[in-house]
Design an enzyme around this catalytic site. Sequence first.
Site, PDB file in Angstrom:
ATOM      1  N   HIS A 109       0.746  -1.374   0.146  1.00  0.00           N
ATOM      2  CA  HIS A 109      -0.066   0.063   0.065  1.00  0.00           C
ATOM      3  C   HIS A 109       0.645   1.206   0.019  1.00  0.00           C
ATOM      4  O   HIS A 109       1.983   1.453   0.503  1.00  0.00           O
ATOM      5  CB  HIS A 109      -0.832   0.165   1.005  1.00  0.00           C
ATOM      6  CG  HIS A 109      -1.792  -1.340   1.338  1.00  0.00           C
ATOM      7  ND1 HIS A 109      -2.597  -1.511   0.438  1.00  0.00           N
ATOM      8  CD2 HIS A 109      -1.714  -2.130   2.265  1.00  0.00           C
ATOM      9  CE1 HIS A 109      -3.319  -2.606   0.938  1.00  0.00           C
ATOM     10  NE2 HIS A 109      -2.767  -2.953   2.168  1.00  0.00           N
ATOM     11  N   HIS A 183       3.031  -7.426   1.974  1.00  0.00           N
ATOM     12  CA  HIS A 183       2.483  -8.289   3.052  1.00  0.00           C
ATOM     13  C   HIS A 183       1.425  -9.089   2.282  1.00  0.00           C
ATOM     14  O   HIS A 183       0.792  -8.878   1.100  1.00  0.00           O
ATOM     15  CB  HIS A 183       1.631  -7.662   4.161  1.00  0.00           C
ATOM     16  CG  HIS A 183       0.718  -6.359   3.547  1.00  0.00           C
ATOM     17  ND1 HIS A 183       1.166  -5.527   3.150  1.00  0.00           N
ATOM     18  CD2 HIS A 183      -0.483  -6.516   3.722  1.00  0.00           C
ATOM     19  CE1 HIS A 183       0.037  -4.761   2.925  1.00  0.00           C
ATOM     20  NE2 HIS A 183      -0.918  -5.408   3.108  1.00  0.00           N
ATOM     21  N   ARG A 203      -1.206  -5.012  -6.064  1.00  0.00           N
ATOM     22  CA  ARG A 203      -1.011  -6.382  -6.226  1.00  0.00           C
ATOM     23  C   ARG A 203       0.254  -6.708  -6.974  1.00  0.00           C
ATOM     24  O   ARG A 203       0.735  -6.323  -8.142  1.00  0.00           O
ATOM     25  CB  ARG A 203      -2.118  -7.155  -6.795  1.00  0.00           C
ATOM     26  CG  ARG A 203      -3.421  -6.987  -5.971  1.00  0.00           C
ATOM     27  CD  ARG A 203      -4.406  -8.144  -6.612  1.00  0.00           C
ATOM     28  NE  ARG A 203      -5.828  -7.899  -6.328  1.00  0.00           N
ATOM     29  CZ  ARG A 203      -6.732  -7.346  -7.036  1.00  0.00           C
ATOM     30  NH1 ARG A 203      -6.316  -6.908  -8.243  1.00  0.00           N
ATOM     31  NH2 ARG A 203      -7.883  -7.213  -6.716  1.00  0.00           N
TER      32      ARG A 203
END
Length: 316
Positions: A109, A183, A203
């Site tokens: 992110h 993550h 992604r």
Amino acid sequence: MNNSTSQIIFLKPAFIRKLWGSQKLAHKFNFDLPKNTPIGEAWLVSAHPNGMMSYVLNGEYKGLSLAELFKQQPSLFANLDSSGSVINKEYPLLTKILDANDSLSVQIHPDDKFAEKNHQCLGKTECWYILECLPKGRVILGHNAKTKDQFNQWLAKEQWHKLLKYIPIKKDQFIYVPSLKIHGLLAHTMVFELQQSSDITYRLYDYDRKDELGNLRNLHLKEASTIVLAPDLNSSEANGHDNYLVDNKFFKLIKLINEGINHYSYPNTRWLQISVLDGNGIIDDTSIKKGDSFILPNGYTDFCLSGNMLLMVTYC
């Protein structure tokens, strides 16, 4: 005991269909899920503009979305400064329960700076409290590349065994996941998640899964490569202490294990949001149970809990 006349504001969660979800949240938290639908996320306290809203269940504001309440009743959130200007334009926090029946994508992110420039929104720092996992459960957290060139090389060749870093997990473990950190939750893991109110995800890998239409889901390799840090950095910015799992500029997360009757006070808070993760009992004179999430508005800073419960208290 709280002296405010303010009412506890109970919220109805939003349930999000995910390829990796299941129906487990229905019996785990007694949520009324859509039938025969893989639900991966329960957005417990949400005012995110993409429409995945929490709605008020009780009182004079019943039926309002949290976003509408936050905008229309700023005094409930002490959201005006001394000059009458709005402090937060949008509700800043988002809490969820994630049911990873299958593995989530490997993702990253953006931070506030990159998200504001490219998406005109908040970045996404988050954290997890492990509710369920396999006996030898793991999550992906970080990477092993020493340089950006090495990162890009392993990424291009999909050498995940070299690139990705795995850590063991167990029930009731807390994990802080700052923005810019690779993550991924792995299959058969359930977590409570607190994050900034953002839904921007890049992604890197999605296990070659296809969506309901038979299409591979989009990857965001350029964006991920742009923002990732190499070498990977371990963050200590959670600043946890006492029963605070996180205490920083993004949010505060407090784990409360209540047994019997206890009084709590959180002065100098603008409002509190609380989720009951286990047990049942009473807050002041109101019954609460596992799966409930609610807001204590501005001025409601002291309360009494009765019963054996695990609660998460959050604010910013």
